[in-house]
Design a protein around this motif. Structure first.
Motif, PDB file in Angstrom:
ATOM      1  N   GLY A  88      13.018  -7.635  12.875  1.00 31.75           N
ATOM      2  CA  GLY A  88      11.693  -7.838  13.477  1.00 31.75           C
ATOM      3  C   GLY A  88      10.890  -8.858  12.706  1.00 31.75           C
ATOM      4  N   ALA A  89      10.876  -8.697  11.385  1.00 27.59           N
ATOM      5  CA  ALA A  89      10.109  -9.611  10.544  1.00 27.59           C
ATOM      6  C   ALA A  89      10.696 -11.011  10.606  1.00 27.59           C
ATOM      7  CB  ALA A  89      10.098  -9.104   9.105  1.00 27.59           C
ATOM      8  N   GLN A  90      12.030 -11.087  10.677  1.00 25.74           N
ATOM      9  CA  GLN A  90      12.686 -12.386  10.761  1.00 25.74           C
ATOM     10  C   GLN A  90      12.310 -13.073  12.077  1.00 25.74           C
ATOM     11  OE1 GLN A  90      14.082 -14.160   8.678  1.00 25.74           O
ATOM     12  NE2 GLN A  90      15.059 -15.742   9.930  1.00 25.74           N
ATOM     13  N   ALA A  91      12.292 -12.299  13.154  1.00 22.36           N
ATOM     14  CA  ALA A  91      11.935 -12.851  14.461  1.00 22.36           C
ATOM     15  C   ALA A  91      10.519 -13.420  14.432  1.00 22.36           C
ATOM     16  CB  ALA A  91      12.049 -11.771  15.534  1.00 22.36           C
ATOM     17  N   GLU A  92       9.619 -12.700  13.784  1.00 24.42           N
ATOM     18  CA  GLU A  92       8.219 -13.121  13.782  1.00 24.42           C
ATOM     19  C   GLU A  92       7.947 -14.252  12.803  1.00 24.42           C
ATOM     20  OE1 GLU A  92       5.558 -12.042  15.438  1.00 24.42           O
ATOM     21  OE2 GLU A  92       5.799  -9.947  16.023  1.00 24.42           O
ATOM     22  N   PHE A  93       8.460 -14.105  11.581  1.00 22.14           N
ATOM     23  CA  PHE A  93       7.958 -14.970  10.506  1.00 22.14           C
ATOM     24  C   PHE A  93       9.002 -15.878   9.870  1.00 22.14           C
ATOM     25  CE2 PHE A  93       5.665 -10.767  10.110  1.00 22.14           C
ATOM     26  CZ  PHE A  93       4.618 -11.131  10.936  1.00 22.14           C
ATOM     27  N   ASP A  94      10.290 -15.669  10.198  1.00 22.46           N
ATOM     28  CA  ASP A  94      11.345 -16.519   9.638  1.00 22.46           C
ATOM     29  C   ASP A  94      11.266 -16.590   8.120  1.00 22.46           C
ATOM     30  OD1 ASP A  94      13.487 -18.185   9.464  1.00 22.46           O
ATOM     31  OD2 ASP A  94      12.366 -20.020   9.965  1.00 22.46           O
ATOM     32  N   ILE A  95      11.428 -15.445   7.464  1.00 20.91           N
ATOM     33  CA  ILE A  95      11.262 -15.410   6.013  1.00 20.91           C
ATOM     34  C   ILE A  95      12.566 -15.115   5.274  1.00 20.91           C
ATOM     35  CG2 ILE A  95       8.811 -14.810   5.967  1.00 20.91           C
ATOM     36  CD1 ILE A  95       9.562 -11.897   5.873  1.00 20.91           C
ATOM     37  N   TYR A  96      13.626 -14.791   6.002  1.00 18.52           N
ATOM     38  CA  TYR A  96      14.887 -14.418   5.339  1.00 18.52           C
ATOM     39  C   TYR A  96      15.965 -15.461   5.601  1.00 18.52           C
ATOM     40  CZ  TYR A  96      12.662  -9.768   5.287  1.00 18.52           C
ATOM     41  OH  TYR A  96      11.816  -8.723   5.111  1.00 18.52           O
ATOM     42  N   LYS A  97      17.073 -15.283   4.869  1.00 19.37           N
ATOM     43  CA  LYS A  97      18.218 -16.174   4.980  1.00 19.37           C
ATOM     44  C   LYS A  97      19.440 -15.292   5.253  1.00 19.37           C
ATOM     45  CE  LYS A  97      20.256 -19.744   2.109  1.00 19.37           C
ATOM     46  NZ  LYS A  97      19.973 -20.573   0.930  1.00 19.37           N
ATOM     47  N   PRO A  98      20.365 -15.695   6.134  1.00 16.57           N
ATOM     48  CA  PRO A  98      21.526 -14.831   6.418  1.00 16.57           C
ATOM     49  C   PRO A  98      22.355 -14.615   5.145  1.00 16.57           C
ATOM     50  CG  PRO A  98      21.357 -16.608   8.027  1.00 16.57           C
ATOM     51  CD  PRO A  98      20.357 -16.901   6.952  1.00 16.57           C
ATOM     52  N   ILE A  99      22.997 -13.435   5.114  1.00 17.17           N
ATOM     53  CA  ILE A  99      23.844 -13.098   3.966  1.00 17.17           C
ATOM     54  C   ILE A  99      25.234 -13.692   4.192  1.00 17.17           C
ATOM     55  CG2 ILE A  99      25.123 -11.152   2.955  1.00 17.17           C
ATOM     56  CD1 ILE A  99      22.569 -10.536   1.942  1.00 17.17           C
ATOM     57  N   ALA A 116      26.680   0.020   9.598  1.00 23.65           N
ATOM     58  CA  ALA A 116      25.420   0.342  10.262  1.00 23.65           C
ATOM     59  C   ALA A 116      24.342  -0.682   9.883  1.00 23.65           C
ATOM     60  CB  ALA A 116      24.954   1.744   9.879  1.00 23.65           C
ATOM     61  N   THR A 117      24.274  -1.021   8.607  1.00 26.62           N
ATOM     62  CA  THR A 117      23.245  -1.947   8.154  1.00 26.62           C
ATOM     63  C   THR A 117      23.475  -3.349   8.721  1.00 26.62           C
ATOM     64  OG1 THR A 117      22.981  -0.674   6.148  1.00 26.62           O
ATOM     65  CG2 THR A 117      22.100  -2.898   6.121  1.00 26.62           C
ATOM     66  N   LYS A 118      24.762  -3.740   8.742  1.00 29.27           N
ATOM     67  CA  LYS A 118      25.064  -5.040   9.339  1.00 29.27           C
ATOM     68  C   LYS A 118      24.502  -5.098  10.762  1.00 29.27           C
ATOM     69  CE  LYS A 118      29.443  -6.262   7.110  1.00 29.27           C
ATOM     70  NZ  LYS A 118      30.909  -6.200   7.384  1.00 29.27           N
ATOM     71  N   ASN A 119      24.725  -4.013  11.521  1.00 28.31           N
ATOM     72  CA  ASN A 119      24.276  -4.004  12.915  1.00 28.31           C
ATOM     73  C   ASN A 119      22.758  -4.045  13.035  1.00 28.31           C
ATOM     74  OD1 ASN A 119      26.693  -4.068  14.228  1.00 28.31           O
ATOM     75  ND2 ASN A 119      26.987  -1.833  14.033  1.00 28.31           N
ATOM     76  N   THR A 120      22.093  -3.225  12.225  1.00 27.52           N
ATOM     77  CA  THR A 120      20.641  -3.157  12.397  1.00 27.52           C
ATOM     78  C   THR A 120      19.943  -4.397  11.869  1.00 27.52           C
ATOM     79  OG1 THR A 120      20.597  -1.836  10.403  1.00 27.52           O
ATOM     80  CG2 THR A 120      20.283  -0.660  12.445  1.00 27.52           C
ATOM     81  N   THR A 121      20.549  -5.112  10.911  1.00 28.37           N
ATOM     82  CA  THR A 121      19.851  -6.281  10.364  1.00 28.37           C
ATOM     83  C   THR A 121      20.329  -7.569  11.021  1.00 28.37           C
ATOM     84  OG1 THR A 121      21.458  -6.575   8.589  1.00 28.37           O
ATOM     85  CG2 THR A 121      19.562  -5.155   8.124  1.00 28.37           C
ATOM     86  N   MET A 122      21.007  -7.433  12.156  1.00 28.94           N
ATOM     87  CA  MET A 122      21.517  -8.598  12.879  1.00 28.94           C
ATOM     88  C   MET A 122      20.357  -9.287  13.587  1.00 28.94           C
ATOM     89  SD  MET A 122      24.782  -9.655  13.654  1.00 28.94           S
ATOM     90  CE  MET A 122      25.887  -8.301  14.034  1.00 28.94           C
ATOM     91  N   PHE A 123      20.285 -10.611  13.449  1.00 32.46           N
ATOM     92  CA  PHE A 123      19.305 -11.378  14.226  1.00 32.46           C
ATOM     93  C   PHE A 123      19.950 -12.695  14.592  1.00 32.46           C
ATOM     94  CE2 PHE A 123      15.930 -14.641  14.385  1.00 32.46           C
ATOM     95  CZ  PHE A 123      15.217 -14.147  15.462  1.00 32.46           C
TER      96      PHE A 123
END
Lengths: 357, 360, 288
Positions: A88-99, A116-123
């Motif tokens: 959500g935060a990535q969608a809004e603010f573009d503050i992270y970098k893919p792992i 599970a984490t891979k799935n939920t943090t997918m953007f």
């Protein structure tokens, strides 16, 4: 006005930090994390093995996002928000970098959690987070004084009038929704339905307000409320309950009948990280079973490390088992990722509750 | 004789320090009474007791025959003109003057009329709407007096109100104050350390020192007949010598100063051979010039320096380097070319020097 | 020295101030203004609109909070003035020498620790199991514990306590400059204590009163810790709302709009206060 000043100084000092970091040695990892997640002895051992210094800034979910948003994702090399606050935060603010998953030692992780984490943090097809520490929030009770409390909704009963404390934040809304027989997670994708759930919870919490001693905001404030007996029933994290249990045998963490709310704190890379290699080294280092045990003993929560409970304090294991039966563990409601925009609805609801008499 | 103000055995002590020490006096109605003394002599304390800001340690203050000790300052029939006048800067001139009447709940129309009369009386009919900082020093002075006088006090107290003015204006205000006083026909009690102010304006002057009155009298009495060395020294200017009584007969006594100058004075009952005394001789009592065989005291002296100060010009003379003698120069022009080194004859009458025995 | 050198000196002397003004006051406010007229229509897409301001006026919760904050701040300012005036008068006019500086220093003492520590101090005293409640029980004056925290009276008390110094200092300095003889002249001319206070002391100290009131009002309006911590569940403070919008809701746009609304309200109230008291900002600042 204070908030403006804070932000301005924050922005300016971050800018200075950014400038300074150009000259700082590359062998420093600036870690934005929660209290207890990077104990001193782990940092010392990491330094001994790799020669890399770790600079820790303690924070929480909202603060991490705000800090990274203010700088456009710079100022830190590794951050640890909860998994539901990433895409959500990535969608809004573009503050992270893919792992880059190839740089992670997959064998160190409990497989189901990693997946599970891979799935939920997918953007946008990229994975942004890997799991580190997990825990739950539920009820912390004085089991003698507040024996009747079995679920969040029971906090509104006359038995505990004036002795209740919870946070005025989204976990409270979610927890009450479940205990009222609603399923907020299922409604995440349906704004109208979710608004309806939020409205019901808001009414409930407003009518419940008289029962509340005060809304807690910091962990220490909550501990003091329970320790002094000013509050006997609270909605809080499991570790808080276990920590109090060491001093006060009557007080402990209780998984509510509608299910404890499970969260997983992750590792993510801020968009402008300057020490990516060091970050991967740190992740692979702390996920080793022995190191993971050390962290669990300090933080009080278990990790996603495979075999990470080998050297965990037996007392802590005992407390965990006392709070969670297998059925309770199966009943944990894991936070799915928060779709962008839901927080605005929740925010208004919280404001209305705060304003109510 | 009716007295507006009467003080009886007034004493004021601050901790161990006695500021006013057993002072008694009475002031007849309508007179201008000055209290003259150096700073720290207790005159301000005395004035503040009369105004009611200090309570006397003992003694009584009577105004028109009635004790006012139990009357607070805002109810006493006396008013005070402060050293720095204390005009209220937050009010206009008219509001300042009207202040006391407003406090007495006088009707608005009457206040306006009386303020107008008062401003006319002090010669500032158009100043009513001005601010205080728009006034000159002299105008402020008049406003401060008018502000008190509009209340018709039995006694008006003035605390060195001319102190802040420049010399010219001060000279002018001395005359004006005296005129105002006779115009209002009110008893004024005026305190000052400036002898000229006291002498010019007053009907009676009290010289105060160390909390006590040294002498009370008319300006002439104080000047010509000082009763104590302090008064002789403080009022006017004097040559002052210490001397011992060396020769004495029924008419004349010879005094010898510490440096050997012989001075003839009149014999009085309190002088004995061998006694040490203080001699005060006014510079203007000395005659300068020709030898006068009839003079009681006669000596030759040379001019050491000339102090030119217009009408108050003086010369410092010396007699064989024994004593310095200050002499006033007469303004007839006779000595206008006097210069250092000139030799002249000095003479004075035996009864004109004041002699005080040294007493503890 | 020629004129270009003089100018250079002036520029050098002013540059720290201008830098401060530009970097930390003007630029952030311009930035904040543009932020406030931006509406989020979809993730990462924004449009210029007044929606954030409209949001404030359509949601009663927000303007209620602002109205309540402004009202409480005005009340706190008035109460602080009423309490601080006798204190300042006592320090400035009744005391001399050492006692005066000691008492003045005592007013400063609470400010040697941070606001957070001071507020926690109050919480230790006032909470249900706190010092006051336990003492009263021990003395037998009350039967059960009493909660003194988490109500408006406590918030008000905390605000007044925090503001006292900022009212006392300008008052002491203007009262110090009041010549004692003016007060004595007032008495001498027949004035009573009340009339002297009304006609001489208060008019003289007006610049100090106004500047103290402006400082206290602005500080109170912009206070965050005291109302939030002492108010607990009943605290509604506009700065708290701004903080929430910025930090926990990530809604910088609405937060920025709130900042401007707060700025407008506080400026308007200060302007009204100056108008009503017949003072100008220049005279107030110059005299105290």
């Amino acid at each position: 006005m204070k908030a403006i000043k804070k932000l301005t100084t924050g922005a300016v000092s971050a800018a200075i930090l950014l400038g300074a970091s150009q000259f700082a040695s590359a062998e420093t990892l600036r870690l934005l994390t929660w209290g207890g997640y990077a104990p001193d002895e782990v940092i010392a051992q990491f330094k001994a093995e790799t020669g890399i210094d770790v600079e820790v800034t303690k924070s929480n979910n909202e603060d991490m996002i705000s800090k990274l948003r203010a700088t456009g994702g710079s100022g830190f090399d590794l951050a640890q928000p909860s998994q539901d606050r990433i895409s959500g935060a990535q969608a809004e603010f573009d503050i992270y970098k893919p792992i880059d998953l190839s740089k992670i030692d997959n064998s160190l992780f409990i497989d189901s959690m990693l997946e599970a984490t891979k799935n939920t943090t997918m953007f946008d097809g990229d994975v942004y987070g890997v799991p580190h520490i997990w825990g739950t929030s539920g009820l912390v009770l004085d089991t003698k004084m507040a024996a009747s409390v079995k679920d969040y909704a029971d906090l509104c009963s006359a038995d505990v009038a004036g002795k209740v404390s919870y946070r005025l934040k989204r976990p409270t809304l979610i927890g009450f929704a479940f205990s009222m027989g609603l399923d907020p997670f299922a409604a995440y994708g349906d704004t109208a339905k979710y608004q309806d759930i939020i409205n019901q919870v808001t009414d409930k919490l407003i009518s419940c307000k008289a029962n509340v001693k005060t809304y807690w905001s910091g962990g220490d404030a909550l501990m003091n409320l329970l320790r002094s007996g000013e509050a006997t029933a609270a909605m809080a994290w499991d570790t808080g309950g276990w920590k109090l249990n060491k001093e006060l045998p009557n007080v402990t963490f209780v998984a509510p009948t509608s299910g404890a709310l499970g969260w997983i704190d992750t590792f993510v890379l801020p968009r402008k990280t300057k020490a990516e290699d060091a970050a991967y080294k740190w992740i692979n280092f702390v996920m080793q079973p022995k190191i993971a045990s050390m962290i669990t003993n300090v933080a009080g929560n278990f990790t996603a490390s495979k075999g990470g409970d080998v050297e965990v304090d037996p007392e802590l294991q005992k407390r965990f088992k006392a709070s969670f039966s297998q059925a309770d563990i199966d009943n944990i409601k894991w936070y799915p990722t928060v779709p962008a925009g839901l927080e605005t609805m929740e925010g208004k609801a919280l404001d209305r509750i705060n304003a109510a008499k | 004789m009716s007295c507006d103000l009467e003080c009886q055995h007034l004493v004021k002590q601050f901790d161990k320090f006695t500021a006013v020490d057993d002072v008694s006096f009475s002031i007849p109605k309508g007179s201008f009474f000055s209290i003259l003394g150096p700073s720290g002599c207790g005159k301000t304390t005395l004035l503040r007791m009369i105004a009611g800001f200090y309570e006397p340690t003992s003694g009584d203050i009577k105004i028109k025959g009635k004790s006012v000790l139990s009357t607070p300052p805002n109810k006493r029939p006396v008013n005070l003109v402060f050293q720095h006048l204390a005009l209220f800067p937050m009010m206009s001139v008219a509001e300042n003057i009207a202040y006391g009447l407003r406090r007495r709940k006088v009707a608005k129309a009457e206040i306006d009329q009386r303020v107008k009369d008062s401003l006319e009386r002090i010669g500032l009919p158009d100043a009513g709407s001005k601010r205080i900082d728009q006034l000159s020093g002299g105008q402020k002075q008049r406003i401060a007096i008018a502000r008190c006088m509009i209340l018709n006090p039995s006694v008006l107290l003035l605390d060195e109100p001319l102190g802040a003015l420049d010399l010219k204006l001060r000279e002018h205000m001395k005359v004006e104050l005296k005129q105002l006083q006779s115009q209002f026909d009110t008893t004024f009690v005026y305190i000052t350390h400036d002898q000229s102010e006291a002498l010019v304006m007053s009907d009676q002057v009290a010289v105060m020192n160390h909390g006590r009155f040294e002498q009370v009298g008319t300006p002439q009495e104080l000047y010509y007949e000082p009763q104590t060395p302090f008064v002789a020294d403080f009022v006017g200017e004097s040559n002052h010598w210490e001397a011992t009584v060396s020769v004495q007969d029924s008419q004349r006594t010879t005094l010898t100063t510490t440096s050997g100058l012989s001075i003839q004075t009149q014999t009085t009952s309190n002088l004995e051979i061998g006694q040490t005394v203080n001699i005060y001789l006014r510079p203007e009592s000395i005659t300068l010039g020709q030898e006068q065989t009839t003079a009681d005291n006669q000596l030759q002296a040379s001019v050491k320096s000339v102090l030119f100060d217009g009408a108050k010009s003086r010369a410092i003379m010396t007699n064989n380097d024994a004593e310095e003698i200050i002499v006033s120069l007469p303004q007839t022009g006779e000595f206008s070319d006097l210069k250092a080194g000139d030799k002249l004859s000095l003479s004075w009458r035996a009864d004109i020097a004041k002699v005080f025995t040294n007493q503890a | 020295m020629n004129s270009s050198q003089t100018r250079l000196t002036l520029i050098l002397l002013l540059s720290p101030f201008l830098l401060w003004l530009g970097l930390l006051v003007i630029i952030p406010h311009i930035d904040m203004f543009f932020l406030s007229i931006r509406e989020k229509v979809a993730p990462r897409t924004y449009e210029t609109s007044l929606a954030n301001y409209a949001e404030f006026f359509t949601e009663p919760f927000y303007w209620n909070t602002l109205a309540r904050t402004a009202f409480m701040s005005i009340l706190a300012t008035v109460l602080t003035l009423i309490i601080a005036f006798p204190v300042a008068y006592y320090i400035a006019k009744m005391l001399r020498g050492k006692t005066k500086s000691i008492l003045f220093l005592l007013c400063l003492l609470p400010f040697w620790v941070s606001e957070l520590v001071r507020t926690f101090g109050w919480m230790i005293l006032l909470r249900e199991t706190g010092v006051i409640s336990s003492s009263l029980q021990w003395l037998g004056l009350i039967d059960g514990p009493i909660e003194f925290l988490y109500n408006d009276v406590t918030v008000m008390m905390g605000l007044i306590y925090t503001s006292m110094l900022f009212m006392v200092v300008p008052l002491v300095s203007t009262l110090d400059s009041l010549d004692d003889s003016l007060i004595e002249a007032g008495y001498d001319l027949g004035g009573s204590k009340l009339s002297i206070l009304k006609e001489i002391v208060i008019p003289h100290s007006m610049p100090g009163i106004i500047s103290g009131c402006i400082v206290v009002f602005m500080l109170t309006l912009g206070n965050y810790l005291t109302p939030i911590l002492l108010g607990g569940k009943s605290s509604m403070w506009f700065t708290g709302q701004i903080y929430t919008q910025f930090i926990t809701r990530f809604n910088w746009e609405l937060g920025a709009a709130f900042c401007f609304l707060l700025l407008i309200v506080s400026s308007t109230i200060v302007w009204l206060g100056l108008k009503l008291s017949g003072q100008t900002l220049a005279s107030t600042v110059a005299k105290s």
